[in-house]
Design an enzyme around this catalytic site. Sequence first.
Site, PDB file in Angstrom:
ATOM      1  CD  GLU A  29       4.193   4.983  11.506  1.00  0.00           C
ATOM      2  OE1 GLU A  29       3.803   4.129  10.739  1.00  0.00           O
ATOM      3  OE2 GLU A  29       3.439   4.734  12.266  1.00  0.00           O
ATOM      4  CG  ASP A  35       3.949  -2.722   2.629  1.00  0.00           C
ATOM      5  OD1 ASP A  35       3.138  -3.234   2.626  1.00  0.00           O
ATOM      6  OD2 ASP A  35       3.824  -1.466   3.488  1.00  0.00           O
TER       7      ASP A  35
END
Length: 229
Positions: free
Chosen positions: A14, A198
């Site tokens: 990230e 997701d």
Amino acid sequence: MSAVAVILVAMDEEAAPFVAVASEVSDPMTIGGAEHRAAVVDGRTHVLVRTGIGMVNGAAAAAGAIGRYGDDVVLISAGSAGGLAAGVNVGDVIVGDSLVNVSADARAFGYELGQVPGMPAAYEGDGELRQALLGAAGDLTVREGGIGSGERFVTADLAQELRADFPRLLAVDMESAAIAQVAHTHGARFVSVRGVSDLCAPDGTEFLTHVDDAADRSARLVLAGLAAV
């Protein structure tokens, strides 16, 4: 914006999109286990903090950042999240208007589900920052709404419970609400910007497939929003 922007991410994946576009990145400095780096993007210096995964790591890193840079920092929780609500898709970016600790349950003492005793039922994302982010969406699909955080990675069975218990939540992660609580206690500005990696599938395969893209979309929106304030 004159205040220091501290961008908090849980994982190296990230942090990578911010590092990739920075013209200069300082050597890392460790504060309480979190890794701090100064990153220059488009002539502006931001602080990039890799917190580690989970609520305690997120809170500790936020407290460490405030201790070093002052209460007037802007804390931005960036990275990936699981999409929870109907209509949220992989690739969307969620700007949190409210943050709730989905692990907190003190209803026996009269508190709301998700409310830490003595704290608000939810933490509000900074309004000015949210508007700047929404206005900087460009070609990204950006949704504004609730983000929940807890200590468990949310897969299908837990997702069903959370949808019933917290119908306003668009997405879930493992840090944002903890960072928001620290911001609240210090009076610091805060916002969460999470790319959906997701849809709370039965296992972590979908997350692993899309986490890099989700992180990239989150970073794009964070930097565009910061450039606009």
